[in-house]
Write an enzyme that holds these catalytic residues in place. Structure first.
Site, short mmCIF file in Angstrom:
data_model
loop_
_atom_site.label_atom_id
_atom_site.label_comp_id
_atom_site.label_asym_id
_atom_site.label_seq_id
_atom_site.Cartn_x
_atom_site.Cartn_y
_atom_site.Cartn_z
N HIS A 121 0.86 -1.18 0.00
CA HIS A 121 0.00 0.00 0.00
C HIS A 121 0.90 1.24 0.00
O HIS A 121 2.07 1.17 0.42
CB HIS A 121 -0.90 0.02 1.25
CG HIS A 121 -1.94 -1.05 1.26
ND1 HIS A 121 -2.87 -1.20 0.26
CD2 HIS A 121 -2.20 -2.04 2.17
CE1 HIS A 121 -3.67 -2.22 0.54
NE2 HIS A 121 -3.28 -2.75 1.69
N CYS A 163 -1.61 1.75 -4.67
CA CYS A 163 -2.65 2.69 -5.06
C CYS A 163 -2.11 4.11 -4.96
O CYS A 163 -1.24 4.41 -4.16
CB CYS A 163 -3.86 2.53 -4.15
SG CYS A 163 -5.32 3.36 -4.76
#
EC number: 3.4.22.59
Length: 293
Positions: A121, A163
């Site tokens: 992440h 992301c």
């Protein structure tokens, strides 16, 4: 005689300026737009893969199901290209920094280049380790010329699967294209990697590869792995040893952009798309031609 002698030595009035212009002309003539990085060292180089599936509960980050498929796929493809691949799973921030510092301080004099992959992440200019986030520029900074002399003038490739925002890319169908998507098993659900990562400058001979353009979600399938890594590995398998690398990355952009979300727990994500991007500070063409043994 003295005047003629001066002309031969290039010292008369205006002579130095004329010689400078001539030298510049020859330098321009010698500039080769197709110049390639020297890739005939003894070793291809090290490829680090930092794979993060689970995170410390306090971070409240979801598991990244499917990321081990990415790790295994990348390991296979970079090994095929001659890299010495080293994988690390769910390292704490301190452990990750120690590993990458160790690699930055060893000699790469007999290596062609260096690759580092983060599967995690991301948020802002950080990437998450198991227990904390790390600034990306802290990691890339270890491989700049003043810190890692043996990689000066050599390609340094960073691949970041994370992301990079809070928006889905809304599909726009070209008038001359019919989107024939293959059916997928219901068990292969599409998820997104949390938070966002910014595009960051790194320095000469760096190539920063991002799974998605800044401000948008990066999609990952729970069985097959992330869209970006799936398509990157497919292109590496087909063209990795023949096509110039930034041209290959452009093909990856095209492949990923042709995908769309079919199965997702979030109904608003259905039909959404993704476009990767890369920021090249390379100064020459980059090819991974097979090494002659």
């Amino acid at each position: 005689m003295s005047s003629a002698s001066g002309l031969r030595r290039g010292h008369p009035a205006g002579g130095e300026e004329n010689m400078t212009e001539t030298d510049a002309f020859y330098k321009r003539e010698m500039f080769d737009p197709a110049e390639k990085y020297k890739m005939d060292h003894r070793r291809r180089g090290i490829a680090l893969i930092f794979n993060h599936e689970r995170f410390f509960w306090h971070l409240t980050l979801p598991e990244r199901r499917g990321t081990c498929a990415d790790r295994d796929n990348l390991t296979r493809r970079f090994s095929d290209l001659g890299f010495e691949v080293k994988c690390f799973n769910d390292l704490k921030a301190e452990e990750l920094l120690l590993k990458i510092h160790e690699v930055s301080t060893v000699s790469h004099a007999d290596a062609d280049c260096f690759v580092c992959v983060f599967l995690s992440h991301g948020e802002g200019n950080h990437i998450y380790a198991y227990d904390a986030k790390i600034e990306i520029q802290t990691l890339t900074g270890l491989f700049k010329g003043d810190k890692c002399h043996s990689l000066v003038g050599k390609p340094k490739i960073f691949i970041i699967q994370a992301c990079r925002g809070n928006q889905h890319d809304v599909p726009v169908i070209p008038l001359d294209v019919v989107d024939n998507q293959t059916e997928k098993l219901d068990t292969n659900i599409t998820e997104v990697d949390a938070a966002s990562v910014y595009t960051l400058p790194a320095g000469a001979d760096f190539l920063m590869c991002y799974s998605v353009a800044e401000g948008y979600y990066s999609h990952r399938e729970t069985v097959n792995g992330s869209w970006y890594i799936q398509d990157l590995c497919e292109m590496l398998g087909k063209y990795g040893s023949s096509l110039e690398f930034t041209e290959l990355l452009t093909l990856v952009n095209r492949k990923v952009s042709q995908r769309r979300v079919d199965f997702c727990k979030d109904p608003s994500a259905i039909g959404k798309k993704q476009v990767p991007c890369f920021a090249s500070m390379l100064t020459k063409k980059l090819h991974f031609f097979p090494k002659s043994n």
